[in-house]
Motif scaffolding. Structure first.
Motif, PDB file in Angstrom:
ATOM      1  N   LEU A   5      98.166   2.780  32.288  1.00 30.36           N
ATOM      2  CA  LEU A   5      98.112   2.598  30.603  1.00 30.36           C
ATOM      3  C   LEU A   5      99.424   2.152  30.953  1.00 30.36           C
ATOM      4  O   LEU A   5     100.063   2.977  31.026  1.00 30.36           O
ATOM      5  CB  LEU A   5      98.381   4.296  29.211  1.00 30.36           C
ATOM      6  N   TYR A  52      99.598  -2.932  24.067  1.00 29.36           N
ATOM      7  CA  TYR A  52      98.639  -1.847  25.285  1.00 29.36           C
ATOM      8  C   TYR A  52      98.237  -2.910  26.370  1.00 29.36           C
ATOM      9  O   TYR A  52      96.972  -3.168  25.533  1.00 29.36           O
ATOM     10  CB  TYR A  52      98.465  -0.461  24.673  1.00 29.36           C
ATOM     11  N   VAL A  65      95.358  -1.038  29.675  1.00 27.10           N
ATOM     12  CA  VAL A  65      94.242  -0.205  29.818  1.00 27.10           C
ATOM     13  C   VAL A  65      93.994  -0.625  31.487  1.00 27.10           C
ATOM     14  O   VAL A  65      93.328  -0.647  30.834  1.00 27.10           O
ATOM     15  CB  VAL A  65      93.740   1.550  30.063  1.00 27.10           C
ATOM     16  N   ILE A 113      92.027   3.042  23.441  1.00 27.21           N
ATOM     17  CA  ILE A 113      92.756   4.157  24.167  1.00 27.21           C
ATOM     18  C   ILE A 113      92.512   5.533  23.912  1.00 27.21           C
ATOM     19  O   ILE A 113      92.258   6.516  24.817  1.00 27.21           O
ATOM     20  CB  ILE A 113      94.243   4.045  24.252  1.00 27.21           C
ATOM     21  N   LEU A 160      91.029   7.234  31.971  1.00 25.61           N
ATOM     22  CA  LEU A 160      92.375   5.711  32.551  1.00 25.61           C
ATOM     23  C   LEU A 160      93.449   6.177  33.524  1.00 25.61           C
ATOM     24  O   LEU A 160      93.972   6.659  34.120  1.00 25.61           O
ATOM     25  CB  LEU A 160      93.376   5.333  31.408  1.00 25.61           C
ATOM     26  N   VAL A 212      98.036  11.283  27.839  1.00 33.37           N
ATOM     27  CA  VAL A 212      97.889   9.690  27.331  1.00 33.37           C
ATOM     28  C   VAL A 212      97.845   9.721  25.698  1.00 33.37           C
ATOM     29  O   VAL A 212      98.850   8.912  25.197  1.00 33.37           O
ATOM     30  CB  VAL A 212      96.170   9.320  27.345  1.00 33.37           C
ATOM     31  N   ALA A 219      90.455   8.118  26.695  1.00 36.89           N
ATOM     32  CA  ALA A 219      92.113   9.178  26.869  1.00 36.89           C
ATOM     33  C   ALA A 219      91.520   9.547  27.701  1.00 36.89           C
ATOM     34  O   ALA A 219      92.528   9.944  29.619  1.00 36.89           O
ATOM     35  CB  ALA A 219      91.686   9.634  26.022  1.00 36.89           C
TER      36      ALA A 219
END
Length: 284
Positions: free
Chosen positions: A168, A113, A115, A158, A165, A95, A162
């Motif tokens: 993404l 973004y 996620v 994010i 997730l 990530v 990390a």
């Protein structure tokens, strides 16, 4: 290609623009076809790029669908209990590499973004406020605003999460950047799965994920082989699933990549009951 339709024991299918109409519902004809399939002992398996909580009621209430695959194959859910039975998460280090690979584009205002974490989609607050500004179709705006949790500082979010997730996604203001950004990420990160459901999105998950992988996992729980499965799709992100199934079927409205990966292409779109008509002509 398998031509003995009598051996089909499972129907796997994408949701948006495959089974769901442009109104995001399942037509009565498609519901009837699925009901008849269930009567014949054929299992149903929804396989979507959506996070599971955003599956519409028309899908979640389908009889004969014990398992559902979400987040481009990264997550598998038991519908009877509502619990996640398996998930492939992105590695935290991957990530971070992805984010560093595309940071300059973000600073230039070219991308934002989304996620997926624990079944919830988090997105930049300015994107949720005005998705069309980032290239999304106007018709998709209400759905995005209803299903995304806005984050004021999405990049910080994010990096802080990390290792948690399942997906993404990069939203590209200029869809022409898709190939260049995708290649940039691939050069810097090895074990990831990159696909796209629509031109303005790059959808990234663990290298172990993908719709084909999620489908195989769910089929294993059902005791059904991919060779005994018919799969339907319309997007680039459906291509691997169609290739893995005994019979892969692309809708008329499918992308060229999806059609090239299919054994059959219907003469009808999702709004024209393409899935139902194909099932009526073959397995029902």
């Amino acid at each position: 290609m398998q031509t003995d339709f009598s051996k089909i024991r499972c129907i796997a299918f994408d949701l948006d623009f495959t089974v769901l109409t442009t109104e995001k519902t399942v037509s009565e004809r498609t519901k009837a076809a699925f009901a008849k399939a269930q009567e014949r002992g054929i299992a149903l398996l929804p396989v979507s790029g959506r996070a599971f909580p955003t599956f519409p009621d028309d899908i979640r209430s389908l009889s004969g669908a014990d398992y559902m695959v979400a987040s481009n194959g990264a997550s598998v859910y038991d519908v009877r209990t509502g619990e996640k039975v398996h998930e492939w998460l992105l590695k935290a280090a991957d990530v971070r590499r992805i984010m560093r690979s595309v940071g300059n584009f973000f600073l230039e205002g070219q991308i934002t973004y989304e996620v997926c974490m624990d079944g919830v989609i988090h997105a930049a607050a300015d994107y949720v406020r005005d998705p069309a500004r980032f290239g999304m179709m106007r018709s998709a705006v209400p759905y995005i605003q209803q299903t995304r949790k806005p984050e004021r500082y999405i990049i910080d979010f994010i990096f802080e999460n990390a290792g948690r997730l399942a997906g993404l996604d990069l939203i590209l203001k200029d869809s022409g950047l898709s190939r260049m950004i995708g290649n940039t990420i691939r050069r810097n990160v090895e074990n990831i799965h990159i696909t796209s459901s629509i031109p303005c999105r790059l959808e990234i998950s663990s290298g172990e994920a993908g719709k084909a992988s999620g489908m195989r996992y769910a089929l294993g729980l059902l005791g059904i082989s991919p060779e005994e499965t018919m799969a339907f799709g319309d997007g680039d992100n459906d291509a691997d699933m169609l290739q893995a199934a005994g019979i892969g079927v692309a809708l008329k409205n499918a992308t060229e990549t999806c059609k090239e990966s299919a054994d059959c292409v219907t003469e009808y779109t999702a709004d024209e009951d393409g899935v139902a008509k194909f099932l009526e002509e073959t397995v029902l």
